[in-house]
Every structure is written in structure tokens, then in C-alpha cells.
Design a protein around this motif. Structure first.
Motif: not given
Length: 346
Positions: A287-299
């Protein structure tokens, strides 16, 4: 101009009068048409005085859209009167991550003291907002400001998290959304638009579960001690290939780990402060666990395109700038179903 500011540690925000900003070289001044109210602001206002990272007073609002009111010297690419959305996670613009458009992961922002509007710099809950560079502006191209402003965070953040998990969301897979509020109800729509996965939404509020069903959740489950067992039963004991926790508190993080499938993805998006232990025996295999933050300008550009295509919309409740403190009270009480939006010039 009027602005909503957090002025004293532990006190509610106040509507005050501050000088109108003027754009310097390279800067753009926006007349704000809409600003989003976010749980992150409540988290900031809940931090203790010891180690508080920002200078006060702080004008709130990290979700903003507006019309270009004035241009500083040397600005190109935008014109006065343009309707634009603000890309919030500002970076240095020159490091390796910024070169990819991932200013949300700028490698030099901390050392250079670069902060997003509303999270260290004066934010969008004011009649005017000063933007440091035109690269942080994305054309609305016909989108309604009230409908568009939450997409700059409440749309962009779940989109960024979901996009990473898309390879796992094949036909027959399950995605779990924990927290069907401002970000979660958008995540449900994004999952339905971008993947064939069955979407299961969890929340402690029956009103938010009703909203989850309205926007496309296949199943809704009350987020209590039995929720993990219910999700396991719904998935034939296998669990979910992707889990998105938009709360991040101790109970929801435990649930996220408990419902993840072998080789599943867990994204802890909410800033409730909890952590999920990773190690042999703590979670199903790989299982992969991550804590993303916001996103890119392209997204952000992609999210706005999805909104124009009618694939995603945000349930909003609007408030005047004078009533902005009430919006935060209602959000803190869990009484906002969807996203609260402030109209500083409305």
C-alpha cells in the motif's frame, strides 16, 4: 478597501479597512469577484502563538478569482478587464519543480519566504488582491466566478490526488472518499468523470452523505467505528484500490488504512494532523501512502476545462464580505454543505 483579517491569535477574523494595494513592477492588481472559505483557514486560526508561522494581521483567502484592475510595469500576457482565477501555491518560478509547473512543490519557497495568498501573504478576502506574477493567473474563459473560485483549491487539490491514482482505478475497482464536504463532494464528481471505479463516500453527516449521492457516489456509509467493515463487505473483503481522506483526523486515517486493498493507494489530503503508520504488518502488502498538497498550474487549467465541459460543479453558499465571519462560524459548525464563497464586491 475592506478586507477580512485574522488579527489576534485565538480571536475570530474581523472585517477592517486597509489601504488599497498598488501593483509594482511585474505585479497584477485584481478586483476580487469571489473568494473561497476553506477549513485550512480554520486550522491556521487554531494554531497557538508559539511558532505561529505568519505575520499578523493576515488577510485571509487562498481561493480567489477576479478581474484585472491594473498592471504593474513590464507585465505582459494579461489585460485590464480580463476575468481570471488565481493559482494559489506560489513558488520561485525557477527551480526544477517550478519548471514543471509544480509550484506547489517549489524547492526554494520556504528559504525564500514565499507564501500563498491568504497563507502568509494578503489573500483574496478583500476588495482587491495583489498577485506577484501574471503566471499565477489562469483565464476563466466564461466560467461563473462563484462556481469557479472553489476549483482553485477544492477542485485542484482532489484532482491532483486522484490523477496519481488513476492507473489503479480500472473497471471493477473501488475508490473511497472520506469526508464529503468542500473537497470531498468535488472528488466524487472527479472520480466519476475520470474513472470507471465504484465510488464509496464516508461522512459523519447525513446531509453530506445526501450531497454525496446527489453528485454521483454509488454508495454512502456513515463514518463511524463500523465503516471499515462495511466497506470491506461492499468490496467482497478486498478493500479499495484508492482511498482519499479529506479529513486527516485520527479516526479517518485509521479507517483509510483499514479499507485499503493490497497494492492500494491512500492519499491523506485533510490536515487533521493524524498520521498513518507504514511498515510490514501495519497495512496490506505494498500500500502506498502519500500526503499531496494542492496541484500544478497545468492541473488547474485541466480542472477549469472539466468545469466548462459540465463534468464537475461545486455546491456553493454565498456571503457578503461583511458576513464573512459568519461563514467561518458556519463552516466550523459543519453547517456549510459544499463550499462557502465570499463576494467582496458583491
Amino acid at each position: 478597501m475592506k478586507a477580512l483579517q485574522y488579527r489576534t491569535i485565538g480571536a475570530p477574523p474581523e472585517v477592517v479597512t486597509v489601504p488599497d494595494p498598488e501593483p509594482g513592477p511585474g505585479q497584477v492588481l485584481l478586483r476580487v469577484t469571489a473568494a473561497g472559505v476553506c477549513h485550512s483557514d480554520i486550522a491556521v486560526m487554531g494554531w497557538p502563538a508559539e511558532g505561529f508561522p505568519y505575520d499578523l494581521p493576515l488577510t485571509l483567502g487562498h481561493e480567489g478569482v477576479g478581474t484585472v484592475a491594473a498592471l504593474g510595469a513590464g507585465v505582459a500576457g494579461v489585460r485590464e478587464g480580463d476575468a481570471v482565477a488565481v493559482y494559489g501555491p506560489w513558488g520561485c518560478g525557477t527551480c526544477a519543480k517550478c519548471a514543471e509547473g509544480k509550484e506547489n512543490y517549489c524547492l526554494r519557497a520556504e528559504v525564500l519566504g514565499i507564501h500563498p495568498p491568504g497563507l502568509g501573504r494578503p489573500g483574496a478576502m478583500a476588495e482587491y488582491l495583489l498577485v506577484d506574477d501574471p503566471r499565477h493567473l489562469v483565464p476563466l474563459d466564461g466560467l461563473d466566478p462563484v462556481a469557479a473560485v472553489p476549483l482553485t483549491d477544492a477542485g485542484l487539490t482532489p484532482y491532483h490526488a486522484i490523477k496519481r491514482a488513476l492507473p489503479a482505478l480500472v473497471p471493477g475497482s473501488t475508490a473511497v472518499v472520506i469526508g464529503a464536504g468542500g473537497l470531498g463532494h468535488v472528488a466524487i464528481q472527479l472520480l466519476r468523470a475520470l474513472s470507471p471505479a465504484r465510488v464509496v463516500a464516508l461522512d459523519v453527516s447525513e446531509d453530506k452523505l445526501r450531497l454525496a449521492r446527489e453528485v454521483g457516489a454509488h454508495e454512502t456509509v456513515l463514518s463511524d467505528a463500523s465503516a471499515a467493515g462495511v466497506v470491506r463487505e461492499l468490496t467482497g473483503g478486498l478493500g479499495a484500490q484508492a482511498v482519499f481522506d479529506f479529513v486527516g483526523a485520527e479516526p479517518t486515517v485509521r479507517t483509510a488504512g483499514a479499507v485499503a486493498a493490497v497494492e492500494g493507494e491512500v492519499a491523506i489530503v485533510g490536515i487533521g494532523g493524524a498520521a498513518l503508520p507504514v511498515g510490514f504488518g501495519h497495512l496490506p502488502f505494498e500500500v502506498s501512502v502519500h500526503a499531496p498538497y494542492w496541484g500544478s498550474r497545468g492541473e488547474l487549467i485541466e480542472v477549469l476545462a472539466l468545469a466548462r465541459a459540465g463534468a464537475v460543479s461545486v455546491h456553493t453558499e454565498t456571503f457578503s464580505l461583511d458576513d464573512a465571519p459568519l461563514a467561518y462560524e458556519r463552516l466550523h459548525a459543519g453547517a456549510v454543505n459544499g463550499r462557502a464563497v465570499i463576494l467582496p464586491n458583491g
